[in-house]
Design an enzyme around this catalytic site. Structure first.
Site, PDB file in Angstrom:
ATOM      1  N   HIS A  25      21.275  20.915  39.786  1.00 36.84           N
ATOM      2  CA  HIS A  25      20.617  22.217  39.578  1.00 36.84           C
ATOM      3  C   HIS A  25      21.458  23.404  40.051  1.00 36.84           C
ATOM      4  O   HIS A  25      20.918  24.460  40.365  1.00 36.84           O
ATOM      5  CB  HIS A  25      19.230  22.230  40.227  1.00 36.84           C
ATOM      6  CG  HIS A  25      18.273  21.319  39.516  1.00 36.84           C
ATOM      7  ND1 HIS A  25      17.271  21.768  38.705  1.00 36.84           N
ATOM      8  CD2 HIS A  25      18.217  19.965  39.461  1.00 36.84           C
ATOM      9  CE1 HIS A  25      16.616  20.729  38.194  1.00 36.84           C
ATOM     10  NE2 HIS A  25      17.179  19.625  38.635  1.00 36.84           N
ATOM     11  N   ASP A  27      24.113  24.345  38.021  1.00 39.08           N
ATOM     12  CA  ASP A  27      24.789  24.912  36.830  1.00 39.08           C
ATOM     13  C   ASP A  27      24.146  26.215  36.367  1.00 39.08           C
ATOM     14  O   ASP A  27      24.844  27.195  36.094  1.00 39.08           O
ATOM     15  CB  ASP A  27      24.917  23.882  35.688  1.00 39.08           C
ATOM     16  CG  ASP A  27      23.623  23.312  35.167  1.00 39.08           C
ATOM     17  OD1 ASP A  27      22.558  23.519  35.796  1.00 39.08           O
ATOM     18  OD2 ASP A  27      23.655  22.647  34.101  1.00 39.08           O
ATOM     19  N   GLY A 114      17.927  11.057  32.321  1.00 35.43           N
ATOM     20  CA  GLY A 114      18.874  11.771  33.185  1.00 35.43           C
ATOM     21  C   GLY A 114      20.324  11.502  32.814  1.00 35.43           C
ATOM     22  O   GLY A 114      21.234  11.913  33.521  1.00 35.43           O
ATOM     23  N   LEU A 115      20.565  10.810  31.692  1.00 39.86           N
ATOM     24  CA  LEU A 115      21.943  10.606  31.222  1.00 39.86           C
ATOM     25  C   LEU A 115      22.274  11.573  30.095  1.00 39.86           C
ATOM     26  O   LEU A 115      23.273  11.463  29.420  1.00 39.86           O
ATOM     27  CB  LEU A 115      22.143   9.171  30.730  1.00 39.86           C
ATOM     28  CG  LEU A 115      22.013   8.085  31.785  1.00 39.86           C
ATOM     29  CD1 LEU A 115      22.131   6.713  31.158  1.00 39.86           C
ATOM     30  CD2 LEU A 115      23.083   8.270  32.858  1.00 39.86           C
ATOM     31  N   SER A 117      20.833  12.272  27.058  1.00 40.58           N
ATOM     32  CA  SER A 117      20.848  11.890  25.645  1.00 40.58           C
ATOM     33  C   SER A 117      20.611  13.145  24.789  1.00 40.58           C
ATOM     34  O   SER A 117      21.105  13.226  23.658  1.00 40.58           O
ATOM     35  CB  SER A 117      19.766  10.856  25.372  1.00 40.58           C
ATOM     36  OG  SER A 117      18.505  11.335  25.792  1.00 40.58           O
ATOM     37  N   SER A 118      19.909  14.144  25.328  1.00 35.84           N
ATOM     38  CA  SER A 118      19.641  15.339  24.521  1.00 35.84           C
ATOM     39  C   SER A 118      20.921  16.127  24.253  1.00 35.84           C
ATOM     40  O   SER A 118      21.169  16.540  23.122  1.00 35.84           O
ATOM     41  CB  SER A 118      18.579  16.214  25.185  1.00 35.84           C
ATOM     42  OG  SER A 118      18.866  16.393  26.528  1.00 35.84           O
ATOM     43  N   GLU A 150      18.786  24.356  22.905  1.00 37.92           N
ATOM     44  CA  GLU A 150      17.815  23.720  23.803  1.00 37.92           C
ATOM     45  C   GLU A 150      16.872  24.769  24.403  1.00 37.92           C
ATOM     46  O   GLU A 150      15.675  24.541  24.534  1.00 37.92           O
ATOM     47  CB  GLU A 150      18.556  22.948  24.895  1.00 37.92           C
ATOM     48  CG  GLU A 150      17.615  22.110  25.708  1.00 37.92           C
ATOM     49  CD  GLU A 150      18.214  20.799  26.211  1.00 37.92           C
ATOM     50  OE1 GLU A 150      19.248  20.351  25.692  1.00 37.92           O
ATOM     51  OE2 GLU A 150      17.615  20.221  27.124  1.00 37.92           O
ATOM     52  N   ASP A 162      25.512  19.684  30.923  1.00 38.96           N
ATOM     53  CA  ASP A 162      25.397  18.455  30.127  1.00 38.96           C
ATOM     54  C   ASP A 162      26.210  18.561  28.846  1.00 38.96           C
ATOM     55  O   ASP A 162      26.941  17.647  28.462  1.00 38.96           O
ATOM     56  CB  ASP A 162      23.931  18.186  29.757  1.00 38.96           C
ATOM     57  CG  ASP A 162      23.059  18.024  30.979  1.00 38.96           C
ATOM     58  OD1 ASP A 162      23.613  17.898  32.084  1.00 38.96           O
ATOM     59  OD2 ASP A 162      21.829  18.039  30.823  1.00 38.96           O
ATOM     60  N   TYR A 212      11.211  22.231  35.732  1.00 37.85           N
ATOM     61  CA  TYR A 212      12.620  22.635  35.601  1.00 37.85           C
ATOM     62  C   TYR A 212      12.703  24.153  35.448  1.00 37.85           C
ATOM     63  O   TYR A 212      13.416  24.830  36.191  1.00 37.85           O
ATOM     64  CB  TYR A 212      13.241  21.941  34.385  1.00 37.85           C
ATOM     65  CG  TYR A 212      14.724  22.184  34.278  1.00 37.85           C
ATOM     66  CD1 TYR A 212      15.636  21.296  34.837  1.00 37.85           C
ATOM     67  CD2 TYR A 212      15.226  23.318  33.641  1.00 37.85           C
ATOM     68  CE1 TYR A 212      16.994  21.525  34.762  1.00 37.85           C
ATOM     69  CE2 TYR A 212      16.576  23.559  33.567  1.00 37.85           C
ATOM     70  CZ  TYR A 212      17.457  22.648  34.115  1.00 37.85           C
ATOM     71  OH  TYR A 212      18.809  22.889  34.046  1.00 37.85           O
TER      72      TYR A 212
HETATM   73  C1  GLA Z   1      19.394  18.798  33.349  1.00 34.84           C
HETATM   74  C2  GLA Z   1      19.933  20.079  32.723  1.00 34.84           C
HETATM   75  C3  GLA Z   1      21.268  20.502  33.324  1.00 34.84           C
HETATM   76  C4  GLA Z   1      21.229  20.502  34.841  1.00 34.84           C
HETATM   77  C5  GLA Z   1      20.596  19.222  35.376  1.00 34.84           C
HETATM   78  C6  GLA Z   1      20.357  19.253  36.849  1.00 34.84           C
HETATM   79  O1  GLA Z   1      20.202  17.710  33.026  1.00 34.84           O
HETATM   80  O2  GLA Z   1      20.076  19.924  31.332  1.00 34.84           O
HETATM   81  O3  GLA Z   1      21.668  21.756  32.809  1.00 34.84           O
HETATM   82  O4  GLA Z   1      20.581  21.642  35.325  1.00 34.84           O
HETATM   83  O5  GLA Z   1      19.348  18.938  34.760  1.00 34.84           O
HETATM   84  O6  GLA Z   1      21.542  19.264  37.545  1.00 34.84           O
END
Ligand code: GLA
Length: 383
Positions: A25, A27, A114-115, A117-118, A150, A162, A212
């Site tokens: 968090h 970025d 959390g990998l 995919s989006s 997004e 990401d 988020y």
């Molecule tokens: C998601 C968001 C990223 C980043 C992470 C947390 O993956 O897409 O931009 O903020 O959460 O580090």
């Protein structure tokens, strides 16, 4: 095109997921992150279909077929379609060269874990259309337009990490990315006796998007308070701990904790990059644990399942570090673990986790890999 995908693609694109060792968090606060693209990908097959405006997109994983008229793009109620539609809208905003095409998508990335995919879906799709119609967009433009897609079509006000990692990743390298300047260094990852193990909780609590965005707003609120005293500040990246302490009383305890976490996390990422350069994985791993504690208690985006997995690894000297990744409230942990213990550890933690939550976890090793890439194929006539 039909649903059986017996068409000859002109272009094949591979688009990887990503891990983030540290920099949770940070970025969207213009801070530092340490991600890598991974060897698990989404594959896209593309072909022009000769129409001016009809696009056929088949998702093999969802077994769903989407037909888009380029003249009539609007958000959809189907979640996955918005990644496609949002990217198409961004491309049309930047170029008048896009025409009708067929696309087949198949993924080996777990969704919502959390990998990212989006980001892999957005970037691979944008990258393929950029190649197919020669739109001449740079890799950075692709990452940025996918992030914008997004924001606008999916509604997650994500940062750039990401998309950036998925596009710019390099084999055996970790990206030390400065989200303010958007410059990065590649740091070799020489784990030798260790592996990067991903453990998927297989839970996704239904809070992720709203929480988020809320975290992002809380950070912005903190910046507003700090700006009353330091007017040149535009993000938490520029705020020091002493500046934050000076204005602590002016902000709510919750906003203070969010800001404190981000400032400390930025410091951790910079230290982690140095430890990585000197192959000091013991200290590197310790920072992952500290990051998790910050996300759990200060940023408050963890969940019982993630905390259980991280706590389980503590005190086991063959695990150097563990933390949750991604937006929060479910998904995966990233772990640095000695190679000799991977299999027994997966078994042991798998039993304990199932016993506690009545859910089976998934665990797999990943390696830092190349970012989005493509192959051009020769199209046979009359197909
Ligand atoms: C998601 C968001 C990223 C980043 C992470 C947390 O993956 O897409 O931009 O903020 O959460 O580090």
């Amino acid at each position: 095109m039909n649903k059986e995908n017996n068409f000859n693609p002109e272009i094949i694109v591979d688009s990887p997921g990503r891990i983030n060792f540290i920099g949770g968090h940070t970025d969207y606060n213009n801070g530092f992150v340490l991600p890598a693209a991974i060897d698990k990908k989404i594959k896209f097959e593309f072909k022009k279909n000769g129409t001016s405006n009809i696009c056929n997109v088949l998702s093999k994983n969802y077994n769903k077929f989407l037909v888009v008229d380029l003249a009539k793009i609007k958000p959809s109620k189907e979640g996955w379609e918005n990644y496609i539609l949002g990217v198409l809208q961004q491309l049309l905003d930047r170029s008048d060269r896009v025409r009708g095409f067929d696309c087949v998508i198949s993924s080996e990335l777990p969704i919502g874990s959390g990998l990212s995919s989006s980001a892999a879906l957005e970037c691979g799709f944008a990258y393929g259309i950029n190649e197919l119609f020669d739109l001449k967009l740079s890799k950075l433009e692709i990452a940025q337009l996918c992030r914008d897609a997004e924001h606008e079509y999916v509604g997650t006000k994500c940062g750039i990490m990401d998309q950036y990692a998925s596009v710019f990743g390099k084999e055996n390298m970790v990206l030390f990315l400065d989200c303010l300047s958007l410059e990065y260094q590649l740091i070799p990852m020489q784990l030798i006796d260790y592996s990067v193990l991903i453990i998927n909780t297989n839970v996704e609590h239904n809070l992720s998007t709203s929480h988020y965005n809320k975290r992002r707003e809380e950070c912005e609120e903190g910046v507003e308070v700090i700006r009353e005293k330091y007017s040149s500040i535009s993000s938490l990246r520029e705020v020091t701990l002493s500046m934050l302490e000076e204005v602590k009383k002016e902000m709510s305890p919750v906003v203070y904790q969010r800001c404190l976490y981000v400032i400390q996390e930025n410091e951790r990422v910079q230290k982690a990059a140095e430890y990585l350069k000197s192959n000091n994985f013991k200290n590197f791993g310790e920072l992952l644990y500290q990051c998790h504690e910050g996300l759990r208690y200060q940023y408050e985006i963890s969940c019982n399942e993630l905390d259980f997995l991280v706590d389980f690894s503590k005190g086991k000297n063959f695990v150097l570090g563990s933390r949750m990744m991604g937006g929060g409230f479910g998904g995966c942990t990233v772990n640095i673990i000695h190679k000799d213990f991977v299999d027994t550890y997966i078994e042991e933690i798998g039993w304990a986790y199932e016993d506690k939550f009545n859910v089976k976890l998934d665990a797999f090793k990943v390696a830092p890999s190349n970012g989005t890439s493509h192959q051009l194929l020769t199209v046979k006539e009359n197909q």
